[in-house]
Design an enzyme around this catalytic site. Structure first.
Site, mmCIF file in Angstrom:
data_model
loop_
_atom_site.group_PDB
_atom_site.id
_atom_site.type_symbol
_atom_site.label_atom_id
_atom_site.label_comp_id
_atom_site.label_asym_id
_atom_site.label_seq_id
_atom_site.Cartn_x
_atom_site.Cartn_y
_atom_site.Cartn_z
ATOM 1 C CE LYS A 176 -3.851 1.581 2.895
ATOM 2 N NZ LYS A 176 -4.647 1.430 4.162
ATOM 3 C CB SER A 204 -7.776 3.308 2.994
ATOM 4 O OG SER A 204 -6.970 2.443 4.039
ATOM 5 C CB SER A 244 -8.209 0.255 5.541
ATOM 6 O OG SER A 244 -8.813 1.550 5.839
#
Lengths: 548, 548
Positions: free
Chosen positions: B127, B202, B226
């Site tokens: 990420k 996310s 997330s």
């Protein structure tokens, strides 16, 4: 009612909680009252033997039926009554409730032949932050007098589950944020070895109580030295476990909810063996099932065994520093560290100098954290009764500062985390350079031996360990000696504060004052650091069952 | 430069990072692109086999010399390039650096015959919160474009130490505080199974990337779902470990320094076996020696074994809830939970209904925490480039609120602690009532299957677990079916929000959308919960090596 009257009433209730037959008639006493229990005639020989014993021994004898909890509890209640009268160390004393509990435990044992837990029948002394049902928790705040608890702190519940008996809650300084013990409810608690010395703080009542053997295991709390300083000043062992090892839920506290640096619970004891009894007994209750902040980490016997193996092969690797570079310790403390080092070296272990990493920065950072609400919480508690603030905590908590805002707090969190992680890097780099694992660091816990009243000025030796959340065990080393520990002439101060601390040293005034070191390890290394502390105590000849 | 131009330049740099021979000519594609890699002709059969394999298998084959890291890395780089072009899921793509690293690892293996660590040669997708030296970290903020990193996040360093290869950093929503993935730098990331569905957020870029098998293990973060939501929306396994299990130091973040509820790192994978490979590989690097927030807790094989023994003896005890009482899940999710329960029951395990304890209170409390700085930090990052705020995060982060002050924060801490401890009490009481230990709770992770864009409204199923700091593993269950999962007629909404969420359900629009559950356990129970998740996946027939 005026705050003075509330405090006066409370004080008289404390005095009245002592049965007449345990009261001291004449108070024409020496400065040092450590021998009083023996000469008073209030304790029987058996009671003196019980209170001079170890917790490990007492629980074994109660578990075998050789001793009753009533006998043990009576002995400690008597001696605690003396401690209170001699050092002014208690805020709550409840021998009747204690004896009722002891009797229940004895009956349980009699009828089942079994103990209720590993602490069956053992009296345990508590700092007045612990909530005990039906008992008040004032924490030395006049405004809190009259708070009778409806539920127990989690650690209290778990100690009961383990078989403990409660009989006393000991004094603390107003606000808790001071390493001496004075409040407007009962005044000052003094050191049983010399009434002119502080018993330390904030768990100072515990220090005096256990130091006098009115308690055998006392439970305190530590956010900036509050377990370790009273341990050091009373020639005791004391552990500040890392946060999350022992439960703190439902404790009373000042600045409750402040989580940037956590206050932690831990025992003050006469030996590491007793400390281990306490730790293993609490962990056996699975505290992580009761308090969400406790890490599910049972006692790690393999960790203790790893250190024992190193001890057996003379393989410990111990870093040391004698000064943190900010405030130079007094001569007795420097000699204390040297004594430990030479003892370790003689025993074949490896010692190496550790460079304190940015301790000044850390000390400033933690002071910012202590003051992050600008003293709002503490002053609310003080002001709501009208009592005045004690002068001492100006040294740690500066209430003139404004509250910091949320984003400033977050920036502070990042500074703390970065500092902690950089400190870990210092360990890694040193281990690479040494080619071996570092087992612990030995260093001062205070710059002074048991300090004279109102002279405790520098918290950095203790508080940096809190900021790091490292495990630390205090080991009693020796006593200051006016003939050896002479004043340094022409000392050049590192700073104004350093000059003030150094100027305080007086060989005669400190003659005989307890000297200690702390043994520090990385986070959550309780098993290892306790084993090292035990070995240091053994090598020093301080791993003793009676120290009166 | 105007923010639009900065974003445009960045977008074109991302496009240019894809070598010509990996580019897709025509973009006249189906909504579902899951079969594109096979039909594209860009990946060889061997590369398709590699990317369709498991991480466990790949590291074994690289460690035996059967496969090179260059071959494996090339395969994943190609497939990641397709994923980016098909789903718009990357913020950074650096195949050249990856292949250089892979070659070095191959040379090391060739010359020494040894792997550098348990992940030797394995590409791992990150990420765009992870800092990787020489690579930008923008986290979808226009203002952060051009931040080339000088040091690695701690987890990046440790993964390198374990032998990993990095090649891509994936997209996130502006602010990170949204469970969909959209920002002003590259726009929206879509779900490879249907471009009309969200990939979650996310860590949505990870969800799309690993879902498409452009990655085999992706690393995300989770402060309110997330990791788990993108796992659920992409038919993946995903773990939110408890705070302190994996290192987070030196990560980029929004609301950095906020410690009331910690964001945590964790992997998104196709199987629990790959998840375990990741967890054991990281823990083997002793992350607690690098990041002060990591608890010194190595992989606890005995904990996994305890669950395996229960599985063998049909002895699991699993609580469940289908609704948290605030928002009722859509029919496919309710059927998903039922499917897991009936499967467990058929296998001989014990299930019992769990009453969600004050989840509404918890959901409100965590929302207060997210908003504790009134969105100051996030808006500072947004406003400094002039880019607009995405509409979505109004659902989670309400920036109109003022900052709370220090004493309000402390009061919030106490509420959190009390809630967590009360939840533990619910476990204890239920265990007493059941007469057996509770192993886990199975429940929804979202009220919807992979959601249509801009329709993610309710975070409570995910975020209450964050507030509790419990361990949670998402298990993919099945796919929504328009013929079975019909709309509930005449549904009476529990609240306005519940009505909005329920109204969103459309059997046709959601036909084929991934459905998942989460398996939740007390704090720091990763070994146990992973073993239970693995067994549930196995019983469901979803414990598969290729899921394309």
């Amino acid at each position: 009612m005026a705050w003075e009257d509330i405090a006066k009433d409370k004080k008289s209730r404390i005095a009245n909680s002592i049965p007449k037959e345990w009261r001291i008639e004449s108070l024409l006493l020496d400065d040092n009252v450590m021998g009083y229990a023996e000469s008073s005639g209030i304790l029987s020989d058996e009671e003196l033997a019980i209170t001079g014993s170890t917790a490990v021994d007492l629980v074994a004898r109660m578990a075998s039926g050789e001793l009753t909890s009533v006998a043990v509890t009576t002995a400690f209640c008597k001696r605690a009554a003396l401690a209170q009268q001699l050092t002014n160390c208690t805020l709550e004393f409840f021998p009747k409730l204690a004896l009722r509990r002891a009797q229940e435990l004895d009956e349980h044992f009699k009828s089942t032949g079994k103990v209720v837990g590993p602490l069956h029948g053992l009296p345990i002394s508590l700092k007045d932050q612990f909530r005990v049902k039906e008992i008040e928790t004032s924490m030395g705040y006049v405004a809190w007098i009259g708070n009778y608890e409806k539920e127990n702190s989690v650690l209290v519940d778990l100690l009961l589950q383990a078989g403990a008996v409660f009989y006393v809650k000991t004094s603390v300084p107003q606000s808790l944020m001071v390493c001496e013990t004075i409040n407007n409810v009962i005044g000052r608690t003094v050191n049983p070895r010399n009434k002119n010395w502080s018993c330390g703080g904030s768990s100072g009542g515990e220090g005096a109580m256990v130091g006098f053997r009115g308690g055998i295991i006392g439970v305190g709390t530590d956010i900036g030295g509050s377990i370790r300083v009273p341990s050091a000043f009373n020639f005791l062992y004391g552990i500040r476990p890392s946060h999350g090892r022992l439960p703190y839920a439902k404790m009373a506290n000042s600045m409750e909810g402040q989580e940037t640096v956590h206050s932690v619970c831990g025992p003050l004891t006469h030996s590491v063996a007793d400390m281990r009894l306490f730790m293993t007994s609490v962990l056996a209750q699975e505290p992580w099932k009761y308090d969400s902040k406790v890490i599910p980490l049972p006692w790690q016997q393999a960790e203790e065994d790893a250190i024992k193996a190193k001890i057996a092969s003379k393989g410990l690797t111990i870093g040391f520093y004698k000064s943190d570079g900010n405030v130079t310790p007094h001569p007795p403390i420097l000699r204390g560290v040297d004594t430990v080092l030479s003892t370790l070296k003689e025993a074949g272990h490896t010692i190496f100098p550790w460079t304190p990493y940015k301790h000044g920065h850390a000390h400033n950072l933690i002071n910012t954290i202590y003051a992050s609400d600008g003293g709002h919480d503490v002053f609310e508690a003080i002001n709501s009764s009208g009592e005045p603030a004690i002068p001492n905590f100006q040294d740690l908590l500066k209430p003139a500062l404004p509250k910091i805002d949320m984003n400033e707090l977050w920036a502070t969190h990042l500074k703390k985390w970065a500092y902690q992680s950089e400190y870990l890097e210092q360990f890694r780099l040193a281990e690479i350079s040494l080619g071996r694992e570092i087992d612990a660091i030995v260093c001062p816990i205070t710059p002074t031996a048991a300090v004279r009243h109102d002279r405790f000025k520098y918290y950095g030796y203790a508080s940096v360990v809190n900021l790091l959340d490292f495990t630390s065990v205090v080991v009693p080393v020796m006593f200051a000696d006016k003939n050896i520990d002479t004043k340094v002439e022409g000392y050049e101060a590192l700073s104004e504060l350093d000059g003030v601390v150094q100027a305080e040293y007086d060989p005669v005034a400190y003659d005989g004052a307890p000297v200690a070191v702390q043994v520090v390890g990385r986070r959550l290394t309780e098993e290892r650091i306790m084993a090292i502390a035990e070995e240091i105590g053994r090598l020093l000849g301080n791993d003793i069952t009676t120290q009166i």
